[in-house]
Design an enzyme around this catalytic site. Structure first.
Site, PDB file in Angstrom:
ATOM      1  CB  ILE A 176      -3.282 -15.574   1.515  1.00 35.55           C
ATOM      2  CG1 ILE A 176      -3.085 -14.300   2.361  1.00 35.55           C
ATOM      3  CG2 ILE A 176      -4.003 -15.286   0.204  1.00 35.55           C
ATOM      4  CD1 ILE A 176      -4.342 -13.608   2.818  1.00 35.55           C
ATOM      5  CB  SER A 192       4.201 -12.593   6.897  1.00 35.77           C
ATOM      6  OG  SER A 192       3.435 -13.588   7.552  1.00 35.77           O
ATOM      7  CE1 TYR A 242       7.444 -16.516   4.666  1.00 35.41           C
ATOM      8  CE2 TYR A 242       5.931 -16.364   6.527  1.00 35.41           C
ATOM      9  CZ  TYR A 242       6.218 -16.145   5.179  1.00 35.41           C
ATOM     10  OH  TYR A 242       5.276 -15.546   4.377  1.00 35.41           O
ATOM     11  CB  ALA A 243       8.760 -15.224  12.265  1.00 39.24           C
ATOM     12  CB  VAL A 283      14.180 -11.517  -6.180  1.00 38.21           C
ATOM     13  CG1 VAL A 283      13.017 -11.143  -7.083  1.00 38.21           C
ATOM     14  CG2 VAL A 283      13.798 -12.587  -5.175  1.00 38.21           C
ATOM     15  CG  ASN A 286       4.307 -11.444  -4.589  1.00 40.11           C
ATOM     16  OD1 ASN A 286       3.514 -11.544  -3.655  1.00 40.11           O
ATOM     17  ND2 ASN A 286       4.546 -12.475  -5.421  1.00 40.11           N
ATOM     18  CB  SER A 323      12.785 -13.824   6.314  1.00 41.69           C
ATOM     19  OG  SER A 323      11.480 -14.311   6.032  1.00 41.69           O
TER      20      SER A 323
HETATM   21  P1  NAD Z   1       3.470 -18.589  -3.811  1.00 40.28           P
HETATM   22  O1  NAD Z   1       4.432 -19.620  -3.383  1.00 40.28           O
HETATM   23  O2  NAD Z   1       2.182 -18.988  -4.429  1.00 40.28           O
HETATM   24  O3  NAD Z   1       4.170 -17.540  -4.791  1.00 40.28           O
HETATM   25  C1  NAD Z   1       5.453 -17.044  -4.530  1.00 40.28           C
HETATM   26  C2  NAD Z   1       6.069 -16.598  -5.826  1.00 40.28           C
HETATM   27  O4  NAD Z   1       7.411 -16.159  -5.587  1.00 40.28           O
HETATM   28  C3  NAD Z   1       6.155 -17.738  -6.839  1.00 40.28           C
HETATM   29  O5  NAD Z   1       5.799 -17.227  -8.113  1.00 40.28           O
HETATM   30  C4  NAD Z   1       7.628 -18.121  -6.776  1.00 40.28           C
HETATM   31  O6  NAD Z   1       8.100 -18.695  -7.974  1.00 40.28           O
HETATM   32  C5  NAD Z   1       8.263 -16.767  -6.548  1.00 40.28           C
HETATM   33  N1  NAD Z   1       9.640 -16.862  -6.063  1.00 40.28           N
HETATM   34  C6  NAD Z   1      10.130 -17.594  -5.037  1.00 40.28           C
HETATM   35  N2  NAD Z   1      11.459 -17.444  -4.952  1.00 40.28           N
HETATM   36  C7  NAD Z   1      11.815 -16.578  -5.941  1.00 40.28           C
HETATM   37  C8  NAD Z   1      13.040 -16.029  -6.384  1.00 40.28           C
HETATM   38  N3  NAD Z   1      14.215 -16.342  -5.791  1.00 40.28           N
HETATM   39  N4  NAD Z   1      13.028 -15.181  -7.427  1.00 40.28           N
HETATM   40  C9  NAD Z   1      11.882 -14.863  -8.048  1.00 40.28           C
HETATM   41  N5  NAD Z   1      10.683 -15.360  -7.697  1.00 40.28           N
HETATM   42  C10 NAD Z   1      10.665 -16.212  -6.651  1.00 40.28           C
HETATM   43  O7  NAD Z   1       3.219 -17.682  -2.512  1.00 40.28           O
HETATM   44  P2  NAD Z   1       2.152 -16.541  -2.180  1.00 40.28           P
HETATM   45  O8  NAD Z   1       1.308 -17.060  -1.109  1.00 40.28           O
HETATM   46  O9  NAD Z   1       1.551 -15.984  -3.409  1.00 40.28           O
HETATM   47  O10 NAD Z   1       3.136 -15.485  -1.512  1.00 40.28           O
HETATM   48  C11 NAD Z   1       3.533 -14.274  -2.113  1.00 40.28           C
HETATM   49  C12 NAD Z   1       4.231 -13.440  -1.058  1.00 40.28           C
HETATM   50  O11 NAD Z   1       3.318 -13.199   0.017  1.00 40.28           O
HETATM   51  C13 NAD Z   1       5.453 -14.109  -0.425  1.00 40.28           C
HETATM   52  O12 NAD Z   1       6.446 -13.135  -0.185  1.00 40.28           O
HETATM   53  C14 NAD Z   1       4.902 -14.657   0.869  1.00 40.28           C
HETATM   54  O13 NAD Z   1       5.896 -14.820   1.849  1.00 40.28           O
HETATM   55  C15 NAD Z   1       3.903 -13.582   1.235  1.00 40.28           C
HETATM   56  N6  NAD Z   1       2.867 -14.023   2.177  1.00 40.28           N
HETATM   57  C16 NAD Z   1       2.020 -15.034   1.854  1.00 40.28           C
HETATM   58  C17 NAD Z   1       1.068 -15.458   2.778  1.00 40.28           C
HETATM   59  C18 NAD Z   1       0.108 -16.586   2.517  1.00 40.28           C
HETATM   60  O14 NAD Z   1      -0.621 -16.982   3.453  1.00 40.28           O
HETATM   61  N7  NAD Z   1       0.026 -17.129   1.322  1.00 40.28           N
HETATM   62  C19 NAD Z   1       0.994 -14.818   4.025  1.00 40.28           C
HETATM   63  C20 NAD Z   1       1.872 -13.788   4.310  1.00 40.28           C
HETATM   64  C21 NAD Z   1       2.808 -13.394   3.372  1.00 40.28           C
END
Ligand code: NAD
Length: 241
Positions: free
Chosen positions: A182, A136, A149-150, A58, A84, A152
């Site tokens: 999560i 987030s 991160y915050a 992305v 996502n 972003s």
């Molecule tokens: P994860 O690390 O399990 O999954 C993230 C996905 O994004 C992975 O498939 C990764 O390969 C993909 N990704 C990363 N960089 C990329 C790029 N440049 N191009 C394409 N794909 C890319 O994380 P998650 O917990 O499933 O998080 C998903 C989203 O939710 C993220 O944006 C994360 O910031 C947000 N989020 C997660 C939490 C949490 O507690 N897990 C909390 C708040 C927000």
């Protein structure tokens, strides 16, 4: 609920993205799932019941635009896009390296922006569509050791708020979800003590699952949410940071 809808989920190879792709497919949508690695994307698509899995980084604006246009062309339209893909790396203020700033902002902010832009272009023709971006709880309230991160994720929330204002008259809704903690690979580095501390601050008394977030996203992209746009929906069990 989503019969006949065409949906795209970025970063869908695992975690929240994978659960979302599965939830949308189970609700009847034709889902295109993307990931950085083509093989993993194809495997994840098969596991989630998605129609196809494609390679997409992305951070590459041109690649995002080409892929989204291609999906819309192949299926004749694009109804749902879930931006996502995201990364999280913690660093105290004094330890923040320029590289961390670059990778976080180019993935979380620019990556989300590219996806929303491309989605809007594809949806504009039919004057209908629903976009969800991943903010987030940290972006809403801040968190020590997570300044980059915050920042972003605050930007991601404001992409949703601003795009919603711009695209509403074109029939396109844009919302954000703001998950708490999560259990995914992203948070797998949390110590048991840190998990217990977060659970202690969460009225619902547990950490979240990818399905908790996926179910909320499925609602937001459905016609049940047809008068909801520009919102940042907390999915955090009531967690107070
Ligand atoms: P994860 O690390 O399990 O999954 C993230 C996905 O994004 C992975 O498939 C990764 O390969 C993909 N990704 C990363 N960089 C990329 C790029 N440049 N191009 C394409 N794909 C890319 O994380 P998650 O917990 O499933 O998080 C998903 C989203 O939710 C993220 O944006 C994360 O910031 C947000 N989020 C997660 C939490 C949490 O507690 N897990 C909390 C708040 C927000």
């Amino acid at each position: 609920m989503l019969d006949g809808k065409i949906a795209l989920v970025t970063g869908g190879t695992r975690g929240i993205g994978l659960a979302t792709a599965r939830a949308l497919a189970e609700a009847g949508a034709t889902v295109v799932l993307t990931g950085r690695d083509e093989t993993k994307a194809k495997e994840a698509a098969a596991a989630a019941g998605a129609a196809s899995g494609l390679a997409l980084d992305v951070t590459d604006a041109k690649a995002v635009s080409t892929l989204v246009r291609g999906v819309a062309k192949e299926h004749g339209k694009l109804d749902i896009v879930v931006a996502n893909a995201g990364i999280m790396e913690d660093a105290l203020l004094g330890m923040i390296r320029e590289e961390l700033v670059d990778t976080t902002l180019s993935t979380n902010v620019a990556g989300t922006l590219h996806t929303v832009q491309a989605a809007a272009r594809a949806m504009m023709r039919k004057k209908t569509g629903a976009i969800v971006v991943l903010a987030s709880i940290v972006g809403e309230h801040g968190s020590a050791g997570q300044t980059v991160y915050a920042a972003s994720k605050a930007a991601v929330a404001n992409i949703a708020r601003s795009a919603a204002k711009e695209l509403g008259r074109s029939g396109i809704r844009v919302n954000a979800v703001a998950p708490g903690v999560i259990e995914t690979d992203l948070t797998s580095g949390l110590t048991e003590d840190a998990k217990a501390e977060n659970i202690g601050k969460t009225p619902l008394g547990r950490l979240g699952t990818p399905e908790d977030v996926a179910n909320a996203i499925r609602f937001l992209v459905s016609d049940d949410a047809s008068f909801i746009t520009g919102q940042v929906l907390g999915i955090d069990g009531g967690l107070v940071l």
